[in-house]
Design a protein around this motif. Structure first.
Motif, PDB file in Angstrom:
ATOM      1  N   LEU A 159       0.862  -1.177   0.000  1.00  0.00           N
ATOM      2  CA  LEU A 159       0.000   0.000   0.000  1.00  0.00           C
ATOM      3  C   LEU A 159       0.894   1.221   0.000  1.00  0.00           C
ATOM      4  N   ALA A 160       0.603   2.194  -0.829  1.00  0.00           N
ATOM      5  CA  ALA A 160       1.466   3.363  -0.948  1.00  0.00           C
ATOM      6  C   ALA A 160       0.674   4.643  -0.744  1.00  0.00           C
ATOM      7  N   LEU A 161       1.340   5.629  -0.148  1.00  0.00           N
ATOM      8  CA  LEU A 161       0.792   6.967   0.040  1.00  0.00           C
ATOM      9  C   LEU A 161       1.831   7.959  -0.435  1.00  0.00           C
ATOM     10  N   THR A 162       1.458   8.836  -1.355  1.00  0.00           N
ATOM     11  CA  THR A 162       2.392   9.866  -1.821  1.00  0.00           C
ATOM     12  C   THR A 162       2.142  11.155  -1.060  1.00  0.00           C
ATOM     13  N   GLY A 163       3.214  11.936  -0.886  1.00  0.00           N
ATOM     14  CA  GLY A 163       3.115  13.168  -0.113  1.00  0.00           C
ATOM     15  C   GLY A 163       2.215  14.188  -0.768  1.00  0.00           C
ATOM     16  N   ASP A 164       1.459  14.924   0.065  1.00  0.00           N
ATOM     17  CA  ASP A 164       0.654  16.024  -0.457  1.00  0.00           C
ATOM     18  C   ASP A 164       1.422  17.328  -0.241  1.00  0.00           C
ATOM     19  N   SER A 165       0.780  18.451  -0.519  1.00  0.00           N
ATOM     20  CA  SER A 165       1.465  19.738  -0.426  1.00  0.00           C
ATOM     21  C   SER A 165       1.898  20.062   0.985  1.00  0.00           C
ATOM     22  N   PRO A 176      -1.322   2.294  12.837  1.00  0.00           N
ATOM     23  CA  PRO A 176      -0.926   3.690  12.643  1.00  0.00           C
ATOM     24  C   PRO A 176       0.576   3.801  12.455  1.00  0.00           C
ATOM     25  N   LEU A 177       0.973   4.746  11.622  1.00  0.00           N
ATOM     26  CA  LEU A 177       2.380   5.039  11.377  1.00  0.00           C
ATOM     27  C   LEU A 177       2.646   6.499  11.687  1.00  0.00           C
ATOM     28  N   LEU A 178       3.817   6.781  12.227  1.00  0.00           N
ATOM     29  CA  LEU A 178       4.278   8.146  12.434  1.00  0.00           C
ATOM     30  C   LEU A 178       5.524   8.353  11.592  1.00  0.00           C
ATOM     31  N   TYR A 179       5.659   9.545  10.992  1.00  0.00           N
ATOM     32  CA  TYR A 179       6.853   9.800  10.203  1.00  0.00           C
ATOM     33  C   TYR A 179       7.166  11.295  10.182  1.00  0.00           C
ATOM     34  N   CYS A 180       8.452  11.611   9.958  1.00  0.00           N
ATOM     35  CA  CYS A 180       8.880  13.006   9.883  1.00  0.00           C
ATOM     36  C   CYS A 180       9.517  13.270   8.524  1.00  0.00           C
ATOM     37  N   THR A 181       9.473  14.533   8.089  1.00  0.00           N
ATOM     38  CA  THR A 181       9.895  14.863   6.733  1.00  0.00           C
ATOM     39  C   THR A 181      10.866  16.032   6.700  1.00  0.00           C
ATOM     40  N   GLY A 224       9.626  19.663   7.377  1.00  0.00           N
ATOM     41  CA  GLY A 224       9.286  20.123   8.723  1.00  0.00           C
ATOM     42  C   GLY A 224       7.986  19.612   9.292  1.00  0.00           C
ATOM     43  N   THR A 225       7.541  18.432   8.911  1.00  0.00           N
ATOM     44  CA  THR A 225       6.287  17.908   9.453  1.00  0.00           C
ATOM     45  C   THR A 225       6.515  16.590  10.181  1.00  0.00           C
ATOM     46  N   ILE A 226       5.666  16.338  11.181  1.00  0.00           N
ATOM     47  CA  ILE A 226       5.472  15.009  11.744  1.00  0.00           C
ATOM     48  C   ILE A 226       4.036  14.628  11.437  1.00  0.00           C
ATOM     49  N   CYS A 227       3.864  13.479  10.806  1.00  0.00           N
ATOM     50  CA  CYS A 227       2.541  13.069  10.349  1.00  0.00           C
ATOM     51  C   CYS A 227       2.186  11.703  10.911  1.00  0.00           C
ATOM     52  N   GLN A 228       0.893  11.423  10.904  1.00  0.00           N
ATOM     53  CA  GLN A 228       0.390  10.110  11.270  1.00  0.00           C
ATOM     54  C   GLN A 228      -0.417   9.563  10.109  1.00  0.00           C
ATOM     55  N   THR A 229      -0.201   8.291   9.818  1.00  0.00           N
ATOM     56  CA  THR A 229      -0.968   7.654   8.760  1.00  0.00           C
ATOM     57  C   THR A 229      -1.494   6.320   9.251  1.00  0.00           C
ATOM     58  N   GLY A 230      -2.514   5.822   8.597  1.00  0.00           N
ATOM     59  CA  GLY A 230      -3.144   4.561   8.990  1.00  0.00           C
ATOM     60  C   GLY A 230      -4.639   4.700   8.833  1.00  0.00           C
ATOM     61  N   ALA A 231      -5.314   3.581   8.857  1.00  0.00           N
ATOM     62  CA  ALA A 231      -6.761   3.593   8.675  1.00  0.00           C
ATOM     63  C   ALA A 231      -7.387   2.754   9.773  1.00  0.00           C
ATOM     64  N   ALA A 232      -7.331   3.244  11.020  1.00  0.00           N
ATOM     65  CA  ALA A 232      -7.897   2.512  12.149  1.00  0.00           C
ATOM     66  C   ALA A 232      -9.384   2.298  11.937  1.00  0.00           C
ATOM     67  N   GLY A 233      -9.827   1.061  12.137  1.00  0.00           N
ATOM     68  CA  GLY A 233     -11.234   0.740  11.999  1.00  0.00           C
ATOM     69  C   GLY A 233     -11.626   0.269  10.614  1.00  0.00           C
ATOM     70  N   SER A 263      -3.241  10.424   5.600  1.00  0.00           N
ATOM     71  CA  SER A 263      -2.316  10.946   6.599  1.00  0.00           C
ATOM     72  C   SER A 263      -2.859  12.231   7.215  1.00  0.00           C
ATOM     73  N   GLU A 264      -2.344  12.525   8.401  1.00  0.00           N
ATOM     74  CA  GLU A 264      -2.721  13.722   9.142  1.00  0.00           C
ATOM     75  C   GLU A 264      -1.455  14.388   9.658  1.00  0.00           C
ATOM     76  N   VAL A 265      -1.330  15.695   9.444  1.00  0.00           N
ATOM     77  CA  VAL A 265      -0.166  16.437   9.935  1.00  0.00           C
ATOM     78  C   VAL A 265      -0.366  16.754  11.410  1.00  0.00           C
ATOM     79  N   LEU A 266       0.582  16.328  12.247  1.00  0.00           N
ATOM     80  CA  LEU A 266       0.513  16.574  13.689  1.00  0.00           C
ATOM     81  C   LEU A 266       1.323  17.792  14.109  1.00  0.00           C
ATOM     82  N   VAL A 267       2.487  17.989  13.490  1.00  0.00           N
ATOM     83  CA  VAL A 267       3.402  19.070  13.851  1.00  0.00           C
ATOM     84  C   VAL A 267       3.958  19.676  12.579  1.00  0.00           C
ATOM     85  N   THR A 268       4.095  21.001  12.562  1.00  0.00           N
ATOM     86  CA  THR A 268       4.727  21.691  11.438  1.00  0.00           C
ATOM     87  C   THR A 268       5.793  22.637  11.969  1.00  0.00           C
TER      88      THR A 268
END
Length: 357
Positions: free
Chosen positions: A248-254, A281-286, A289-298, A316-321
């Motif tokens: 499964l792949a997710l490409t970065g958005d703006s 759930p996955l957490l990742y940094c870029t 300057g972002t920390i994001c969370q990805t995953g499809a709980a449920g 994905s959801e941006v948690l920190v910028t």
């Protein structure tokens, strides 16, 4: 000015009512040989290990002990001196290096990553020249031969992570995943098919070519057939290490299109019924300057297109910028409410978030 590299161990102090970080109190500074290319922390019994891979092709390990009492805190932390035999008798080591187990030149080039297996108590390191080293922790002071696979000189590895006590996974400099079994010698037992692309996002890989690279890897701690990778351009992929279905792949958005420097499976997963295989759930940094969370709980893995190999199967959801690259991070291991991160401005961030249990 001569550049100096250090291992810094300290305490994060924070405001009790808001959980905001108030200061970082240094407990120990250790002179480090070359730059650290990767850092992993592991706990074995009452010992805490901080292991680094180095730009001079070696590995370093700092061992800390917590007294075996229930009320022990970081204030009781004791640093264990290494017995490497590098310093002449009666000589005071410079830069607290007496606490650093250093095995230089395990690789002829910069070691790309390091991982600690707490079950067999061994350290895995890989390099871009194709060499792989597995070093038992009890052999750190012996400087013995820990070579698992010799360098090939033309294509190597960007990351290596243990899967279980006998197998590990690697990401190639030229892309793709490989799985190895230590009992079967220096030949991978399986590899990801080339048609899945070298980052797991086949369509973009075909369009943009070898400029897209796999930069980080994590293996799920309780689902060893599940791995995640981060790549150029904000690409995240979830892989079945049995290679029975496409990732499964997710490409970065703006908002999070920078290179993914580090990613980790979240420590807290929702409870699901036995009939539903939840995406963790996955957490990742870029680098942007972002920390994001990805995953499809449920949602079931089937409903989210497991095996489709296309983009958009994850969200994905941006948690920190931040205004600069976030180079690495770690997550509080019980439920993942606290995230600590290091930025390109040499700053430490502490982020407290609400986690639904």
């Amino acid at each position: 000015m001569l550049q100096q590299h250090l291992v810094v161990i300290g305490d994060v102090r924070r405001q009790a009512d808001t959980n905001e970080m108030t200061e970082f109190v240094t407990k120990l500074l250790i002179k480090h040989p070359g730059s650290a290319t990767d850092l992993q922390v592991a706990r074995i019994d009452d010992n805490l290990l901080a292991a680094t891979s180095t730009s001079n092709g070696g590995i370093c390990v700092v061992t800390m002990q917590l007294p075996p009492v229930a009320a022990a805190t970081t204030a009781d932390l004791q640093f264990v001196e290494a017995d490497d035999g590098d310093e002449p008798a009666g000589t005071a080591p410079e830069g607290n290096t007496q606490y650093l187990h250093h095995l230089p030149h395990l690789h002829k080039v910069s070691a790309a990553s390091i991982d600690v297996n707490t079950t067999i108590q061994a350290v895995l390191s890989v390099a871009g020249d194709g060499s792989i080293s597995i070093t038992p922790l009890d052999a750190l002071a012996q400087l013995g031969d820990s070579n698992f696979k010799a360098a090939t000189g033309w294509s190597g590895y960007s990351q290596g992570r243990w899967v279980d006590s006998r197998s590990f996974a690697t990401t190639g400099v030229l892309g793709g995943l490989q799985v190895w079994d230590t009992r079967r010698g220096p030949t991978p037992v399986s590899s990801s098919p080339t048609q899945w692309g070298h980052t797991g996002c086949a369509q973009l890989d075909r369009q943009l070519g070898p400029a897209r690279q796999l930069l980080c890897l994590d293996v799920h701690p309780s689902r060893p057939n599940l791995a995640a990778t981060g790549a150029s351009g904000g690409t995240i992929a979830l892989w079945d290490l049995r290679f029975q279905s496409a990732p499964l792949a997710l490409t970065g958005d703006s908002a999070a299109a920078g290179d993914v420097w580090e990613l980790k499976f979240g420590p807290c997963e929702p409870l699901m019924s036995s009939s539903v295989a939840a995406l963790p759930p996955l957490l990742y940094c870029t680098s942007d300057g972002t920390i994001c969370q990805t995953g499809a709980a449920g949602h079931s893995s089937q409903a989210n297109g497991w095996g489709s190999g296309g983009t958009g199967a994850l969200s994905s959801e941006v948690l920190v910028t931040e205004s600069c690259s976030i180079n690495s991070f770690d997550v509080e291991p019980s439920v993942g409410q606290d995230i600590i991160a290091a930025t390109d401005y040499e700053c430490i961030l502490l982020f407290h978030r609400h986690v639904e249990l």
